[in-house]
Scaffold this active site. Structure first.
Site, PDB file in Angstrom:
ATOM      1  N   GLN A 169      62.518 -20.607 -11.398  1.00 40.32           N
ATOM      2  CA  GLN A 169      62.441 -22.069 -11.342  1.00 40.32           C
ATOM      3  C   GLN A 169      61.185 -22.561 -10.649  1.00 40.32           C
ATOM      4  O   GLN A 169      61.008 -23.762 -10.485  1.00 40.32           O
ATOM      5  CB  GLN A 169      63.670 -22.622 -10.602  1.00 40.32           C
ATOM      6  N   CYS A 221      75.350 -20.983 -14.098  1.00 40.04           N
ATOM      7  CA  CYS A 221      75.309 -19.567 -13.701  1.00 40.04           C
ATOM      8  C   CYS A 221      75.154 -19.422 -12.193  1.00 40.04           C
ATOM      9  O   CYS A 221      74.414 -18.566 -11.708  1.00 40.04           O
ATOM     10  CB  CYS A 221      74.200 -18.818 -14.420  1.00 40.04           C
ATOM     11  N   HIS A 258      71.359 -17.654  -8.604  1.00 42.12           N
ATOM     12  CA  HIS A 258      71.799 -17.551  -9.996  1.00 42.12           C
ATOM     13  C   HIS A 258      72.559 -16.219 -10.123  1.00 42.12           C
ATOM     14  O   HIS A 258      72.261 -15.265  -9.410  1.00 42.12           O
ATOM     15  CB  HIS A 258      70.548 -17.550 -10.868  1.00 42.12           C
ATOM     16  N   ASP A 296      63.222 -14.636  -6.695  1.00 45.11           N
ATOM     17  CA  ASP A 296      63.523 -15.179  -8.016  1.00 45.11           C
ATOM     18  C   ASP A 296      62.638 -16.404  -8.208  1.00 45.11           C
ATOM     19  O   ASP A 296      62.885 -17.464  -7.621  1.00 45.11           O
ATOM     20  CB  ASP A 296      65.008 -15.554  -8.088  1.00 45.11           C
ATOM     21  N   LYS A 299      60.470 -20.538 -19.043  1.00 44.89           N
ATOM     22  CA  LYS A 299      60.627 -21.601 -18.050  1.00 44.89           C
ATOM     23  C   LYS A 299      59.266 -22.061 -17.540  1.00 44.89           C
ATOM     24  O   LYS A 299      59.171 -22.790 -16.558  1.00 44.89           O
ATOM     25  CB  LYS A 299      61.529 -21.132 -16.906  1.00 44.89           C
TER      26      LYS A 299
END
Lengths: 411, 161
Positions: A204, A369, A125, A201, A227
């Site tokens: 997700q 993104c 991202h 990251d 999220k």
């Protein structure tokens, strides 16, 4: 099936009661933002109804309660990701993007000099690319990319070479475009062997599978509350206490200091050093409620549920559209999250999403993104459908019918 | 409720499927202007061949959604062979067509627009204002054309090469 039942989650999620264009909403945009259950909304409501005051300052009853809410959520977040050092390792930020900016602008600026290398991947991202480019432009560090294969996985054939001289390997646990789940622990081990630190990251992944920073062998973890069934406006940066203690402050102001005099200031210790100004407090109440709710569902159960949905959707997309609808991501559900980036032959993603909206189907058109990744596959955009705990095969039924309509309208 | 048929008129789909004036121009004096829609990734390049204040040829390359592609195609057909002054006038009228009036956002009201009788095929794009997020798709081509004319011939003048 186990105790987990998506129909119960649906009942708990008020927004799923909406009717859009005369049809019940089919929400397939959880990779952008998940829908909060009533427990999360009520926790924030209860906070403002009963406990609201500024944190860390007052001695009166509600000020103490507000601080307890805020610090309680910090402890809950630490337990949720199995932070070995507990709450002292959890910094609250605005979102995953701010977590990465904090990482780059505090740890990065203190530890990286001209010529040092940060390794990221082609499937990141922008939040895990742009802050490193900014540091490159300001300090002359190098930013390197692990390429992505035609099968939508990281190309690890040259990983040792790529890791040579790297100070930080920063990569996503699950791609927000492809759904690809990366082998986090193996990548972290390789990075550590080269003396690099590891940032993950987890935006997700946290809401879709169990998270254990020790098992991951990570040094930094970034994620957002919204999220994982929580509210917007709140993110987390986790790092080991020893690293945190060595990091200079990020934003300056109230709350992050130990002392301020006419000739300078002394920053506070611990996570507070990075939390200048009044933080989002109600949102932390929401995050703690979201964590409790997810724990109640069982993240192992969620992972299995979304895998079943993904397998089913991949098979049915293939069977029904005969190649006319291409999935930009792994073709089976192994090491894969519930993100389906669709490329419909002859129909632009914005038109796909517009037609789907008429059916009450919420998908996201665009580059998500992740422009370097889109370029890698020669695409400007995709229409992305993604699952959450409340998703069912009935959502896929509606998606397929709506896609059929888009295909025939532009066919 | 805004109806999908208001957006995807048959004439729009026709321009999308069979875009007019696709290609590039490389004659001396041709002006090349690029337009982007960073949010959706739409890209458009307009090639203008203007002689003695007349747009003798126009070609387009790029990619985007049906609305941006159809609007570009219709734009090229509308201004080809016209004077620069006429083209600027058409740009103005089109922008007026795309202006969201308060009433246009009210489901029960028809958009208040410029005189549609003078708009020809372009009038088919009026339904776009009922889908406000798509307006920027429709205006990309016109903003790019406007930029091209400004760059080449000055903001005020009609100039000639």
């Amino acid at each position: 099936m186990s105790a987990f039942d998506p129909r119960r989650v649906r009942v708990d999620t008020p927004l799923l009661g909406r009717v859009i264009n005369g049809r019940p909403i089919t929400y397939l945009d959880s990779a952008s933002s998940t829908l909060p259950p009533r427990a999360v909304i009520e926790a924030m409501d209860r906070y403002y109804t009963l406990h609201h005051a500024n944190v860390h300052r007052g001695v009166y009853q509600t000020a103490v309660e507000a601080t307890d809410v805020y610090e309680g959520a910090r402890a809950a977040a630490a337990r949720f990701i199995h932070a070995p050092g507990g709450a002292d390792e959890i910094v609250f930020t605005k979102n995953t993007t701010e977590s990465f900016n904090l990482l780059a602008k505090s740890w990065g600026a203190a530890n990286l000099q001209a010529g040092d290398v940060v390794l990221v991947t082609e499937m990141e991202h922008h939040a895990n690319i742009v802050p490193w480019f900014q540091l490159r432009d300001a300090r002359g560090i190098d930013v390197r990319f692990v390429p992505v294969t035609d099968d939508f996985r990281l190309d690890l054939s040259n990983l040792d070479q790529l890791l040579d001289g790297v100070k930080l390997f920063s990569f996503t646990a699950t791609s927000n475009v492809l759904g690809t789940r990366n082998p986090v622990a193996a990548l972290a081990r390789a990075a550590h062997e080269h003396g690099a630190l590891v940032a993950v990251d987890a935006a997700q992944s946290v809401g879709h599978q169990p998270t254990d920073v020790v098992d991951m062998d990570a040094d930094f973890l970034c994620f957002s509350a919204h999220k994982m069934l929580g509210p917007t406006g709140l993110g987390v940066l986790w790092t080991r206490a020893a690293i945190l203690a060595s990091m200079p402050p990020f934003l300056g102001g109230g709350g992050m200091i130990a002392d301020v005099r006419l000739d300078g200031y002394v920053p506070a210790d611990g996570p507070t050093r990075f939390e200048a100004g009044t933080p989002p407090i109600a949102e932390t109440a929401g995050l703690e409620a979201a964590i409790r709710y997810l724990d109640g569902l069982g993240l192992e159960n969620l992972m299995a549920h979304e895998q079943t949905l993904t397998s089913d959707a991949l098979a049915r997309l293939d069977a029904r559209f005969n190649g006319r609808v291409r999935v930009i991501g792994p073709a089976n559900s192994v090491d894969r999250g519930g993100v389906l980036s669709l490329d419909v032959d002859g129909v632009h993603p914005h038109d796909v999403a517009q037609v789907l909206d008429q059916f009450g189907v919420c998908v996201r058109p665009g580059h998500h993104c992740a422009k370097p990744l889109m370029r890698r596959f020669g695409l400007a955009a995709t229409a992305r459908a993604s699952f959450g705990p409340y998703s069912t095969v009935a959502d896929t039924d509606v998606l397929l019918d709506a896609l059929d309509s888009a295909v025939s309208m532009f066919g | 409720m805004a109806n999908l048929d208001d957006l995807y008129r048959e004439i729009i789909l026709d321009h999308y499927r069979s875009p007019r004036n696709r290609g590039e121009l490389d004659a001396p004096g041709v002006v090349r202007t690029e337009g982007y829609n960073p949010l959706c990734g739409d890209e458009l390049t307009v090639f203008l061949d203007v002689r003695d204040g007349i747009i003798v040829d126009i070609k387009l390359t790029g990619h985007g959604c049906s609305i941006s592609q159809a609007s570009s195609s219709m734009m090229s057909a509308a201004v080809k062979g016209k004077t620069v002054d006429e083209a600027r006038e058409t740009i103005e009228r089109f922008k007026q067509l795309m202006t969201v009036h308060q009433t246009a956002l009210d489901d029960r009201a028809e958009p208040v627009v410029a005189d549609l009788r003078t708009m020809g095929e372009l009038a088919a794009l009026q339904g776009v204002v009922k889908f406000p997020v798509r307006i920027k798709c429709a205006t990309l081509a016109w903003n790019t054309l406007s930029q091209g004319l400004d760059d080449a011939y000055g903001v005020q003048g009609t100039g000639s090469q």
